[in-house]
Design an enzyme around this catalytic site. Structure first.
Site, PDB file in Angstrom:
ATOM      1  N   LYS A  22      34.059  41.628  28.952  1.00  9.59           N
ATOM      2  CA  LYS A  22      34.988  42.698  28.538  1.00  9.59           C
ATOM      3  C   LYS A  22      36.416  42.165  28.410  1.00  9.59           C
ATOM      4  O   LYS A  22      37.116  42.454  27.433  1.00  9.59           O
ATOM      5  CB  LYS A  22      34.967  43.830  29.558  1.00  9.59           C
ATOM      6  CG  LYS A  22      36.135  44.802  29.432  1.00  9.59           C
ATOM      7  CD  LYS A  22      36.140  45.905  30.455  1.00  9.59           C
ATOM      8  CE  LYS A  22      36.743  45.537  31.764  1.00  9.59           C
ATOM      9  NZ  LYS A  22      38.221  45.633  31.817  1.00  9.59           N
ATOM     10  N   ASN A  23      36.838  41.355  29.378  1.00 10.05           N
ATOM     11  CA  ASN A  23      38.253  40.957  29.401  1.00 10.05           C
ATOM     12  C   ASN A  23      38.572  39.848  28.414  1.00 10.05           C
ATOM     13  O   ASN A  23      39.737  39.560  28.160  1.00 10.05           O
ATOM     14  CB  ASN A  23      38.675  40.604  30.821  1.00 10.05           C
ATOM     15  CG  ASN A  23      38.676  41.858  31.700  1.00 10.05           C
ATOM     16  OD1 ASN A  23      38.646  42.971  31.170  1.00 10.05           O
ATOM     17  ND2 ASN A  23      38.675  41.680  33.000  1.00 10.05           N
ATOM     18  N   CYS A 117      47.681  51.737  37.424  1.00  9.99           N
ATOM     19  CA  CYS A 117      46.344  52.318  37.583  1.00  9.99           C
ATOM     20  C   CYS A 117      46.024  52.278  39.066  1.00  9.99           C
ATOM     21  O   CYS A 117      46.869  52.014  39.886  1.00  9.99           O
ATOM     22  CB  CYS A 117      45.327  51.582  36.736  1.00  9.99           C
ATOM     23  SG  CYS A 117      44.806  50.085  37.466  1.00  9.99           S
ATOM     24  N   ARG A 122      51.138  47.250  38.337  1.00  6.58           N
ATOM     25  CA  ARG A 122      50.775  46.483  37.121  1.00  6.58           C
ATOM     26  C   ARG A 122      51.895  46.476  36.088  1.00  6.58           C
ATOM     27  O   ARG A 122      51.780  47.003  34.989  1.00  6.58           O
ATOM     28  CB  ARG A 122      49.460  47.009  36.554  1.00  6.58           C
ATOM     29  CG  ARG A 122      48.376  46.954  37.622  1.00  6.58           C
ATOM     30  CD  ARG A 122      47.038  47.335  37.113  1.00  6.58           C
ATOM     31  NE  ARG A 122      46.430  46.223  36.364  1.00  6.58           N
ATOM     32  CZ  ARG A 122      45.215  46.311  35.818  1.00  6.58           C
ATOM     33  NH1 ARG A 122      44.541  47.430  35.913  1.00  6.58           N
ATOM     34  NH2 ARG A 122      44.707  45.305  35.148  1.00  6.58           N
ATOM     35  N   ASP A 305      38.429  40.819  40.790  1.00  3.49           N
ATOM     36  CA  ASP A 305      37.524  41.859  40.274  1.00  3.49           C
ATOM     37  C   ASP A 305      36.180  41.872  40.991  1.00  3.49           C
ATOM     38  O   ASP A 305      35.348  42.745  40.717  1.00  3.49           O
ATOM     39  CB  ASP A 305      37.294  41.662  38.771  1.00  3.49           C
ATOM     40  CG  ASP A 305      38.554  41.948  37.984  1.00  3.49           C
ATOM     41  OD1 ASP A 305      38.606  41.593  36.800  1.00  3.49           O
ATOM     42  OD2 ASP A 305      39.509  42.503  38.572  1.00  3.49           O
ATOM     43  N   ARG A 397      33.695  52.017  31.854  1.00  2.00           N
ATOM     44  CA  ARG A 397      34.731  51.250  31.125  1.00  2.00           C
ATOM     45  C   ARG A 397      34.310  49.791  30.987  1.00  2.00           C
ATOM     46  O   ARG A 397      34.702  49.115  30.047  1.00  2.00           O
ATOM     47  CB  ARG A 397      36.052  51.294  31.901  1.00  2.00           C
ATOM     48  CG  ARG A 397      36.727  52.622  31.920  1.00  2.00           C
ATOM     49  CD  ARG A 397      38.068  52.546  32.586  1.00  2.00           C
ATOM     50  NE  ARG A 397      38.888  51.486  31.961  1.00  2.00           N
ATOM     51  CZ  ARG A 397      40.130  51.207  32.365  1.00  2.00           C
ATOM     52  NH1 ARG A 397      40.660  51.865  33.366  1.00  2.00           N
ATOM     53  NH2 ARG A 397      40.829  50.271  31.773  1.00  2.00           N
TER      54      ARG A 397
HETATM   55  C1  EPZ Z   1      43.503  41.393  33.918  1.00  4.25           C
HETATM   56  O1  EPZ Z   1      44.455  42.398  34.224  1.00  4.25           O
HETATM   57  C2  EPZ Z   1      42.152  42.088  33.951  1.00  4.25           C
HETATM   58  N1  EPZ Z   1      42.137  43.150  32.942  1.00  4.25           N
HETATM   59  C3  EPZ Z   1      41.907  42.679  35.337  1.00  4.25           C
HETATM   60  O2  EPZ Z   1      40.574  43.172  35.340  1.00  4.25           O
HETATM   61  C4  EPZ Z   1      41.986  41.564  36.379  1.00  4.25           C
HETATM   62  O3  EPZ Z   1      41.872  42.144  37.659  1.00  4.25           O
HETATM   63  C5  EPZ Z   1      43.328  40.822  36.260  1.00  4.25           C
HETATM   64  O4  EPZ Z   1      43.508  40.355  34.911  1.00  4.25           O
HETATM   65  C6  EPZ Z   1      43.405  39.628  37.187  1.00  4.25           C
HETATM   66  O5  EPZ Z   1      42.384  38.743  36.893  1.00  4.25           O
HETATM   67  C7  EPZ Z   1      41.933  42.799  31.654  1.00  4.25           C
HETATM   68  O6  EPZ Z   1      41.804  41.631  31.329  1.00  4.25           O
HETATM   69  C8  EPZ Z   1      41.893  43.929  30.659  1.00  4.25           C
HETATM   70  P1  EPZ Z   1      47.431  40.125  35.497  1.00  4.25           P
HETATM   71  P2  EPZ Z   1      46.026  42.074  33.981  1.00  4.25           P
HETATM   72  O7  EPZ Z   1      48.476  40.265  34.459  1.00  4.25           O
HETATM   73  O8  EPZ Z   1      46.170  41.169  32.823  1.00  4.25           O
HETATM   74  C9  EPZ Z   1      51.286  40.897  38.171  1.00  4.25           C
HETATM   75  C10 EPZ Z   1      38.879  44.743  35.465  1.00  4.25           C
HETATM   76  O9  EPZ Z   1      38.360  45.228  36.479  1.00  4.25           O
HETATM   77  N2  EPZ Z   1      52.015  40.961  36.897  1.00  4.25           N
HETATM   78  O10 EPZ Z   1      46.708  38.838  35.633  1.00  4.25           O
HETATM   79  O11 EPZ Z   1      46.774  43.349  33.978  1.00  4.25           O
HETATM   80  C11 EPZ Z   1      50.325  42.049  38.356  1.00  4.25           C
HETATM   81  O12 EPZ Z   1      51.000  43.163  38.918  1.00  4.25           O
HETATM   82  C12 EPZ Z   1      40.377  44.593  35.426  1.00  4.25           C
HETATM   83  O13 EPZ Z   1      38.256  44.319  34.463  1.00  4.25           O
HETATM   84  C13 EPZ Z   1      53.402  41.046  36.906  1.00  4.25           C
HETATM   85  O14 EPZ Z   1      54.018  41.089  37.967  1.00  4.25           O
HETATM   86  O15 EPZ Z   1      46.356  41.277  35.319  1.00  4.25           O
HETATM   87  C14 EPZ Z   1      49.307  41.480  39.302  1.00  4.25           C
HETATM   88  O16 EPZ Z   1      49.817  41.578  40.616  1.00  4.25           O
HETATM   89  C15 EPZ Z   1      41.048  45.204  36.653  1.00  4.25           C
HETATM   90  N3  EPZ Z   1      54.063  41.095  35.724  1.00  4.25           N
HETATM   91  C16 EPZ Z   1      49.244  40.006  38.902  1.00  4.25           C
HETATM   92  O17 EPZ Z   1      50.446  39.740  38.165  1.00  4.25           O
HETATM   93  C17 EPZ Z   1      53.402  41.045  34.517  1.00  4.25           C
HETATM   94  O18 EPZ Z   1      54.078  41.077  33.461  1.00  4.25           O
HETATM   95  C18 EPZ Z   1      48.056  39.658  38.015  1.00  4.25           C
HETATM   96  O19 EPZ Z   1      48.074  40.544  36.917  1.00  4.25           O
HETATM   97  C19 EPZ Z   1      51.998  40.954  34.529  1.00  4.25           C
HETATM   98  C20 EPZ Z   1      51.329  40.903  35.723  1.00  4.25           C
END
Ligand code: EPZ
Length: 430
Positions: A22-23, A117, A122, A305, A397
């Site tokens: 999915k991701n 969420c 996020r 995840d 989802r």
């Molecule tokens: C992706 O979310 C995945 N979603 C998430 O999977 C997954 O948990 C996550 O990556 C981590 O692997 C999709 O790919 C659609 P991040 P994403 O940006 O991209 C912080 C699922 O269950 N951050 O890697 O939103 C953030 O708050 C979902 O399939 C910032 O601070 O995650 C978090 O603490 C849930 N500033 C950390 O980085 C930013 O601009 C990692 O977030 C972006 C992120």
């Protein structure tokens, strides 16, 4: 509202074929609109998030053809609108990939901001920092993020945190920019590599995906291609952990074992037997699960995840375990639900302290988010008696035909949308 009715206690045994990631799919669908030629995407998971993103892509004017259940053709040549503001799009976070794709191709984009969420705030500050570094003006107003640029010039971007979303979004925004872009402290997940491979199949020039430095040489245009998405590491892991929790024996097929190494390692620590083939992994459960500790980390560490699913397995292990969540600030909302099933878990800060219990008992449960919902299904399958799980649209989802695949493995589970059908199922399987 739909719910799952589950009668627990059966060992899950057998084989299950794993679908596309999915991701990876969400980044790839956004990337597909960056050419005026036709792109064919195979092994596309048919889940709510991909359906919603495809709806939005059609909404801005792209042609989308559903070839068969897991294959679409997209042609972005007819896109006429750079504004993505649909009620439904706010429900999926990955809508922000359209920001990077439309900015990269058309030098402008405007997308409704996804809210936080259930697992944390996020923010998207790193995405916006990267767009600005490429020369775009970025504004946030009335719940919309707007970007525009006369031209995009390659830049050297250092991410303050390892972020999957920003890594993918900046590959999208920079692949048609003038000159070279370097992404430092980049995420290394398998789905990052898959999006990079897809963009390269369209004629992009991206090197280093899968390492923490990604180099993108801007090209003048992208062309059509046919591409098959990698298997879903988290769907595979969810079934592997279901084998452990139900003391069963499950082989996940059509996977890349390398992507599952951190999961296999933890299951072996917990006492399960792991057998690996070229494109399959077999998990043989044990009646004596051992306690262990886990900390979620960016790939190749243990994936966040899979954190809720790990907690369910450890809740049934002998002894005390710790689960530390280092990626998101609020990813233990499922713990209260597990404790209502007889588990003994205490959360302090970003660590769950788990005392294993002999057994869980079924209960009425609410799924707080996608992966916690899947973990509650695993718990219900391992528990004694009946459970009802509400808010299962979260689970849909990210899992295609979840109840169908579980049923083939011996689960007693049914998706119902009213109390009468729930009671009827309970009487039927008594
Ligand atoms: C992706 O979310 C995945 N979603 C998430 O999977 C997954 O948990 C996550 O990556 C981590 O692997 C999709 O790919 C659609 P991040 P994403 O940006 O991209 C912080 C699922 O269950 N951050 O890697 O939103 C953030 O708050 C979902 O399939 C910032 O601070 O995650 C978090 O603490 C849930 N500033 C950390 O980085 C930013 O601009 C990692 O977030 C972006 C992120």
């Amino acid at each position: 509202m739909e719910q799952y009715v589950i009668k627990g206690g059966n060992k899950l045994v057998g084989e299950v074929s794993i679908g596309g990631a999915k991701n990876a799919a969400l980044g790839i669908l956004a990337a597909a609109i960056m050419t005026d030629e036709t792109v064919t995407i195979e092994n596309l998971p048919n889940v709510r998030d991909t359906r919603v993103l495809l709806q939005a892509i059609e909404g801005i004017g792209a042609k989308v053809k559903y070839v068969y259940n897991n294959c679409v053709q997209i042609n972005g040549g007819s896109i006429s609108d750079m504004i993505v503001d649909y009620e439904y799009i706010r429900k999926i976070r990955a809508s922000y990939y359209l920001l990077g794709a439309l900015l990269g191709k058309y030098k402008t984009s405007k997308v409704a901001l996804p809210g936080g969420c259930n697992i944390g705030s996020r923010p998207i500050d790193q995405h916006l920092k990267g767009f600005r570094a490429l020369g775009a003006e970025v504004e946030i107003e009335h719940g919309m993020v707007s970007t525009k640029a006369e031209s995009l010039k390659g830049a050297h971007i250092y991410f303050d945190v390892v972020t999957v979303g920003a890594t993918i979004n900046l590959m999208l925004a920079s692949c048609l920019a003038e000159g070279d872009t370097i992404l430092e402290n980049a995420a290394k997940e398998p789905h990052i590599v898959d999006v990079a491979n897809f963009l390269n199949a369209m004629g992009a020039n991206i090197k280093g995906a899968g390492t923490d430095v990604i180099r993108i040489k801007g090209v003048s245009r992208l062309h059509g291609t046919t591409y098959s998405i990698i298997p879903d590491q988290i769907e595979a892991g969810t079934f592997m952990f279901a084998a452990a929790a139900t003391r069963g024996d499950i082989t996940v097929k059509d996977v890349i074992p390398k992507h599952l190494e951190s999961l296999s390692a933890k299951l072996q620590e917990a006492g399960c037997e792991i057998v690996e083939g070229d494109d399959w992994v077999r998990v043989i459960g044990t009646d004596n699960l051992k306690s262990t500790n886990v900390k979620t980390l960016p790939y190749p560490g243990f994936p966040t995840d899979m954190q809720p699913q790990m907690a369910v397995v450890l809740a049934l292990a002998n002894g005390a375990s710790m689960v530390t969540e280092s990626i998101f600030e609020n990813r233990f909302k499922y713990v209260g639900e597990l404790n209502r099933m007889g588990c003994n878990i205490k959360v302090e800060g970003n660590t769950a302290y788990i005392e294993g219990v002999e057994k869980m008992t079924g209960a009425e449960l609410d799924a707080p988010d996608l992966r916690a919902g899947a973990a509650l299904v695993i718990a219900a399958l391992a528990a004694e008696g009946f459970s009802c799980i509400n808010d299962i649209e979260y689970i849909q989802r990210g899992y295609e035909d979840f109840e169908g695949k579980l049923t083939v493995l011996g689960a007693v589970i049914k998706r119902v949308d009213n109390e009468h059908d729930a009671q009827k199922f309970k009487l039927l399987v008594g």
